[in-house]
Design a protein around this motif. Sequence first.
Motif, mmCIF file in Angstrom:
data_model
loop_
_atom_site.group_PDB
_atom_site.id
_atom_site.type_symbol
_atom_site.label_atom_id
_atom_site.label_comp_id
_atom_site.label_asym_id
_atom_site.label_seq_id
_atom_site.Cartn_x
_atom_site.Cartn_y
_atom_site.Cartn_z
ATOM 1 N N GLU A 542 0.809 -1.216 0.000
ATOM 2 C CA GLU A 542 0.000 0.000 0.000
ATOM 3 C C GLU A 542 0.845 1.270 0.000
ATOM 4 O OE1 GLU A 542 -3.217 0.005 -0.478
ATOM 5 O OE2 GLU A 542 -3.444 -2.170 -0.338
ATOM 6 N N GLY A 543 2.113 1.147 -0.388
ATOM 7 C CA GLY A 543 3.004 2.303 -0.382
ATOM 8 C C GLY A 543 3.037 3.029 -1.717
ATOM 9 N N ARG A 544 3.737 4.169 -1.685
ATOM 10 C CA ARG A 544 3.929 4.990 -2.880
ATOM 11 C C ARG A 544 5.371 5.492 -2.905
ATOM 12 N NH1 ARG A 544 -0.921 7.079 -5.230
ATOM 13 N NH2 ARG A 544 -2.803 6.432 -4.107
ATOM 14 N N PRO A 545 5.882 5.848 -4.088
ATOM 15 C CA PRO A 545 7.249 6.378 -4.157
ATOM 16 C C PRO A 545 7.473 7.597 -3.276
ATOM 17 C CG PRO A 545 6.461 5.819 -6.354
ATOM 18 C CD PRO A 545 5.291 5.672 -5.428
ATOM 19 N N THR A 546 6.455 8.443 -3.135
ATOM 20 C CA THR A 546 6.621 9.638 -2.298
ATOM 21 C C THR A 546 6.868 9.282 -0.833
ATOM 22 O OG1 THR A 546 4.197 9.740 -2.201
ATOM 23 C CG2 THR A 546 5.301 11.216 -3.756
ATOM 24 N N ASP A 547 6.390 8.101 -0.418
ATOM 25 C CA ASP A 547 6.578 7.687 0.975
ATOM 26 C C ASP A 547 8.046 7.520 1.328
ATOM 27 O OD1 ASP A 547 3.831 7.593 1.304
ATOM 28 O OD2 ASP A 547 3.702 5.434 0.926
ATOM 29 N N ILE A 548 8.888 7.258 0.337
ATOM 30 C CA ILE A 548 10.287 6.961 0.646
ATOM 31 C C ILE A 548 11.232 8.096 0.245
ATOM 32 C CG2 ILE A 548 9.947 4.478 0.591
ATOM 33 C CD1 ILE A 548 11.021 4.314 -2.141
ATOM 34 N N ILE A 549 10.642 9.253 -0.123
ATOM 35 C CA ILE A 549 11.495 10.414 -0.395
ATOM 36 C C ILE A 549 11.183 11.596 0.513
ATOM 37 C CG2 ILE A 549 11.725 9.729 -2.829
ATOM 38 C CD1 ILE A 549 10.019 12.270 -3.491
ATOM 39 N N GLN A 550 10.022 11.582 1.186
ATOM 40 C CA GLN A 550 9.668 12.735 2.005
ATOM 41 C C GLN A 550 8.700 12.327 3.111
ATOM 42 O OE1 GLN A 550 7.763 15.434 -0.765
ATOM 43 N NE2 GLN A 550 5.845 14.302 -0.761
ATOM 44 N N GLY A 551 8.626 13.130 4.147
ATOM 45 C CA GLY A 551 7.666 12.914 5.224
ATOM 46 C C GLY A 551 8.173 12.067 6.366
ATOM 47 N N ASP A 552 9.361 11.498 6.252
ATOM 48 C CA ASP A 552 9.951 10.658 7.301
ATOM 49 C C ASP A 552 8.948 9.630 7.822
ATOM 50 O OD1 ASP A 552 12.014 9.736 8.889
ATOM 51 O OD2 ASP A 552 11.465 11.021 10.573
ATOM 52 N N HIS A 557 11.773 6.171 6.501
ATOM 53 C CA HIS A 557 12.738 7.209 6.881
ATOM 54 C C HIS A 557 13.407 7.859 5.656
ATOM 55 C CE1 HIS A 557 12.215 6.194 11.058
ATOM 56 N NE2 HIS A 557 12.537 4.945 10.826
ATOM 57 N N ASP A 558 12.597 8.100 4.614
ATOM 58 C CA ASP A 558 13.088 8.814 3.422
ATOM 59 C C ASP A 558 14.372 8.188 2.865
ATOM 60 O OD1 ASP A 558 11.003 10.484 4.080
ATOM 61 O OD2 ASP A 558 12.281 12.048 4.923
ATOM 62 N N PHE A 559 14.464 6.858 2.874
ATOM 63 C CA PHE A 559 15.754 6.250 2.541
ATOM 64 C C PHE A 559 16.192 6.503 1.111
ATOM 65 C CE2 PHE A 559 13.042 2.774 1.174
ATOM 66 C CZ PHE A 559 13.781 1.965 0.311
ATOM 67 N N ALA A 560 15.245 6.701 0.188
ATOM 68 C CA ALA A 560 15.648 7.019 -1.185
ATOM 69 C C ALA A 560 16.297 8.400 -1.237
ATOM 70 C CB ALA A 560 14.448 6.958 -2.116
ATOM 71 N N ALA A 561 15.710 9.360 -0.511
ATOM 72 C CA ALA A 561 16.280 10.702 -0.497
ATOM 73 C C ALA A 561 17.621 10.723 0.230
ATOM 74 C CB ALA A 561 15.306 11.669 0.172
ATOM 75 N N LYS A 562 17.718 9.990 1.330
ATOM 76 C CA LYS A 562 18.977 9.981 2.085
ATOM 77 C C LYS A 562 20.104 9.328 1.298
ATOM 78 C CE LYS A 562 16.895 10.395 6.633
ATOM 79 N NZ LYS A 562 16.638 9.783 7.954
ATOM 80 N N LEU A 563 19.779 8.302 0.534
ATOM 81 C CA LEU A 563 20.807 7.679 -0.307
ATOM 82 C C LEU A 563 21.232 8.629 -1.415
ATOM 83 C CD1 LEU A 563 19.472 4.013 -0.492
ATOM 84 C CD2 LEU A 563 21.625 4.766 0.533
ATOM 85 N N CYS A 564 20.282 9.406 -1.932
ATOM 86 C CA CYS A 564 20.645 10.394 -2.948
ATOM 87 C C CYS A 564 21.566 11.459 -2.341
ATOM 88 C CB CYS A 564 19.384 11.033 -3.523
ATOM 89 S SG CYS A 564 19.688 12.109 -4.948
#
Length: 775
Positions: A542-552, A557-564
């Motif tokens: 039930e997730g979305r890509p936005t869930d892993i780039i923003q909102g912690d 925990h925004d792991f896609a954004a943190k890896l970037c």
Amino acid sequence: MLSRDVVRWCLGGLLVLMSVVKVDAQQVTGPEGTVPLTIEGDLASQMVDGIDRFLLKEIEKTAATRADRFKVDTSSPEAYVASLTPHREKLAKCLGIRDARMEFDAPEIIVPVGGDPVIAQSDKFTVQAIRWPVLSDPTPQGDGLPSIYGEGLLLLPKGDILANVIVLPDADQTPEQAIGLVDGIPLPLQVARHLAEEGCRVVVPQLISRKREKRLGRADLTNREYLHRAAFELGRTLAGYEVQMSLGIVDWYSKSSPQTPIGIAGYGEGGMMAMFAGGLDERIQVTGVSGFFGPREGCWQEPIDRNFAGLLRDFGAQELEMLIAPRSLIIDATGGPTLELAGNGGGPAVLSPPDRKLALTESSRANERAIRSPKSAFFSKMPETQNYMVSYLWSYLGIKSKNRDLTAPLPISKTSGEDHSPKREARLLKQIDRHNQALLREAHFVRKDFMSKLDVTSVEAYEKSVEQYRDIFRKDVIGEFDQPLLPFNARSRKSWETEKWTGHEVVMDVFPDVFAYGILLLPKDLKPGEKRPVVVCQHGLEGRPTDIIQGDHPAYHDFAAKLCERGFITFSPQNPYIFTDRFRTLQRKAQPLGKSLFSIIVPQHQQIVNWLKTQPNVDGDRIAFYGLSYGGKSAMRIPALVTDYCLSICSADFNEWVLKNASTRENFSYIWTGEYEIFEWDLGSTFNYAEMAALICPRPFMVERGHFDGVGEDHWVGYEYAKVRHLYSAQLKIGDKTEIEWFVGPHTINGQGTYQFLHKHLNWPDPANERVKPH
């Protein structure tokens, strides 16, 4: 009062949202080779709708081309029957009929304590409760000991036996109702009773009912779905067990009176069993099917225990009828059971009587393709006081009967007023459950033998030998659509920007009606011509890509954004396991085709990787996969087949997966939950998570496991991972390529050892040059 952790998470999410700016993308140039993305609305919802259209078209296409696969030789009756052998083998495989039946001399008469062995009788026949051994214990220690019995009622004529018949009621009817000992079935429809009055020896087996109850207080499952879930994972089906029960009686009939004709007839669920049994066993001379025969393409809407892997690929109504030809077949299309099951954790379902006109069309086409018996019949109308099924059975079994009034059969006297069916079903349910659990315990040894052709003498030899297993996994377990990938037709839209990265929505075509969608994050310090590694970051259920780039989000925990921010390019795909029943019914539509939800997801990811390799700043040899939860489930299956992924990290999912799906002992088992789509055909005999990891090997592989993650228990996770470690470290001497990180925490990205693993194996410097602080 909000807890301190919740307040901290809310404030942290607010700060992140303030730092991520939503961009007006109308005039912004996107990634190379893309055109502006103009699609509006919920792309995830549109993706699921498109996959649904694709699968429905595939069902139609499969039906239209089925005759090309179901080849028969009509040059003579003998040649025709011989040509059916490979088709019968396929049907048996779809039903999970793979275990030899036990031999027995005669059924055991069940005598109540202090009771009479004859529980009822008329002037023409007696009624006795019986049981017979069907399947033996699957363990070496239990070989020869009965594990599953069939049970039911035996109607024995007081005169000569003129025919032997099995009569199967619907799942929600009992043997006692079928012969009139208990109210529930009108007199003309008590087929077994009418046959016994004319000299037929009749067995009425007990079927498992559709009675519903909450299992461990969680999912609301019918008895049939409860047993089906584990059986399906272990390469069996409840229907297959029940067909074996009937065929066990056929064995007895053939042995005890080899010259006496054998027939089988059933209604509803019993009609389905009769059709399967008649198609599989040539000793059955007459088959009667009521309330089942008709087009099978809508079977995905029916109760989930009718979910047979790959059945629609080779068998529709026509082909099932052709398996019975040139023997006699009687089709009653006057009606059938009506049922609607709400979800509530179990598979939602609708059961309706087959359409009479469509049933007639299917039967007519089957007769054009087969060598038809002159003793076959189809009827769709019948007076309430008559039962043409009984009349045709009498005729085709060679019984000369007067045209009796079926509303006034001979009276039956009962020695007991008790209905034994509930206790009988309870015994059967426990036996089948126990048998499934015995199969589960043996599954490790079956898989060990299955994987024995791996050559571990060297990494090079291993890489060659593993390809045969990858092919089996692709075609027989996941399922592969025979379609080429479409051109990318990539569209993009710059939608987010921070101080360290820009985010682009990217959509690309995969199959007709199927597209891939995700968010590409590009570090702002990329230099022209510089090649960087990519981490494909996968959300969970039930997730979305936005869930892993923003909102912690507390799981990601925004792991896609943190890896970037650590210098990696990241891509976060939208996988289609979203919108509850909408995506779960995609699995229902795919599995009868011999496919699965991952038959769509794998090509989506292949297209994503193919496209990423076209990007000027992407190093195509350094594209990694990192997924959590359902994304961790993806991490086990997608890189096993998309070999362009150079490594895989499974977070918050790695398990003794077959146990998690099939155990009725473990509380963390999916048997008790609402994920009715999660069960995959015959993983028990083929690919648990250690075997899937073997398909990823010798590429780097890592597990991220929180001690308090409820998806599993540490000892089972460790047990399964130990087999992976043994392969990498002991057998192939590449132990540095696999790791497991245990941390004190729940179902979440920990972002410590996994980040180091990525930096190490993607050969990218860690900007912090130190361990990351835990969340």
